[in-house]
Enzyme design. Structure first.
Site, PDB file in Angstrom:
ATOM      1  N   HIS A 118     -30.692   1.771  76.681  1.00 19.55           N
ATOM      2  CA  HIS A 118     -30.491   2.955  77.507  1.00 19.55           C
ATOM      3  C   HIS A 118     -31.801   3.473  78.105  1.00 19.55           C
ATOM      4  O   HIS A 118     -32.851   3.431  77.484  1.00 19.55           O
ATOM      5  CB  HIS A 118     -29.832   4.061  76.686  1.00 19.55           C
ATOM      6  CG  HIS A 118     -30.619   4.447  75.461  1.00 19.55           C
ATOM      7  ND1 HIS A 118     -31.573   5.437  75.464  1.00 19.55           N
ATOM      8  CD2 HIS A 118     -30.583   3.971  74.194  1.00 19.55           C
ATOM      9  CE1 HIS A 118     -32.089   5.567  74.267  1.00 19.55           C
ATOM     10  NE2 HIS A 118     -31.504   4.683  73.468  1.00 19.55           N
ATOM     11  N   ASP A 119     -31.704   3.914  79.356  1.00 20.42           N
ATOM     12  CA  ASP A 119     -32.786   4.610  80.056  1.00 20.42           C
ATOM     13  C   ASP A 119     -33.991   3.730  80.349  1.00 20.42           C
ATOM     14  O   ASP A 119     -35.078   4.246  80.630  1.00 20.42           O
ATOM     15  CB  ASP A 119     -33.232   5.861  79.273  1.00 20.42           C
ATOM     16  CG  ASP A 119     -32.076   6.811  78.995  1.00 20.42           C
ATOM     17  OD1 ASP A 119     -31.534   7.361  79.970  1.00 20.42           O
ATOM     18  OD2 ASP A 119     -31.710   6.979  77.825  1.00 20.42           O
ATOM     19  N   GLY A 162     -34.928   1.710  73.889  1.00 19.26           N
ATOM     20  CA  GLY A 162     -34.679   2.717  74.910  1.00 19.26           C
ATOM     21  C   GLY A 162     -35.933   3.232  75.589  1.00 19.26           C
ATOM     22  O   GLY A 162     -37.031   3.180  75.039  1.00 19.26           O
TER      23      GLY A 162
END
Length: 256
Positions: A119-120, A137
């Site tokens: 994520h991200d 992440g």
């Protein structure tokens, strides 16, 4: 060109010229641009945008909710640029509100089998990730970087443009642009001279980068002392300026 066994949401936006193979599943709010090929058994969850002329191989899973304890079901996205190759069993997770809500892959990236992008993460253009490379992440990967097989990169780390990370490395601090790093824990091994040559960097720019590298990493100076020496002794070509700016912006510290 949608195989009759594929399941495609009526809330997906599929351009003309897209191919979707057998048993693939395309969720709500997915956009796929012209010329992209989704092979058999691919899972694309909601809130994914895929650019033109990509090739996504079997058993890839794109857009699943992030593996983050801070995720609360908020709407977030995966965005993939044009011309990307995504091989078997690649996983790419959506962003989180905490990290800006976006996981992004730039144009013409090559993600080999079993790579994971959490994520991200923000992955630049023409990045190569070899088999089983793993991004935690909130990682940023610069344009034209190469991440070797079985590499694991700690969350919030940045890898600079044109850097090369050797296989089976554990990366816990930022890796500056234009260098080679490898090892557990990763250490620097000089400039990525082969990569710079292949990408057409001038001999003058490479020469100034060598001087910069030696001053910062080989003379036993503090970082501030080294940067002052670079300002005084090295021609400020754009590559040197980007190198210094990257180091000065580091939050996790620089791999040395």
């Amino acid at each position: 060109m949608i195989h009759p066994t594929a399941i495609v949401s009526d809330k997906a936006n599929i351009a003309d010229g897209v191919t979707i193979g057998a048993y693939s599943i395309i969720g709500d709010h997915v956009t796929i641009a012209a010329g992209t090929r989704i092979n058999a058994h691919v899972m694309i969850d909601p809130y994914v945008e895929i650019g033109a002329d990509c090739n996504i191989y079997q058993y890839a899973a794109i857009g699943a909710p992030p593996q983050s304890l801070k995720f609360r079901g908020e709407t977030s996205w995966v965005k993939i640029g044009d011309g990307c190759t995504i091989r078997e069993f690649v996983t790419i997770h959506r962003g989180t509100e905490f990290g800006g809500g976006l996981t992004q892959i730039g144009d013409h990236c090559f993600l080999m089998a079993y790579t994971h992008i959490a994520h991200d993460c923000l992955v630049g253009r023409q990045v190569v990730m070899a088999n089983n490379a793993t991004l935690a992440g909130h990682i940023t990967i610069g344009d034209h970087a190469t991440i070797g097989g079985l590499v694991a990169i700690h969350q919030f780390v940045r890898v600079g443009e044109y850097a090369f990370v050797g296989g089976k490395s554990a990366v816990v601090k930022d890796i500056p642009p234009y260098v080679i790093a490898a090892g557990d824990r990763a250490v620097l091994h000089g400039l990525n001279q082969v990569g710079l040559k292949r990408h057409g960097f001038s001999s003058a720019s490479v020469s100034q980068l060598k001087k910069t590298y030696r001053l910062i990493f080989r003379f036993g100076l503090t970082l501030n002392e080294a940067i002052e020496r670079v300002k005084a002794e090295v021609e400020p070509v754009p590559e040197v300026e980007r190198f210094i700016a990257f180091i000065k912006a580091s939050q996790r510290g620089i791999t040395r």
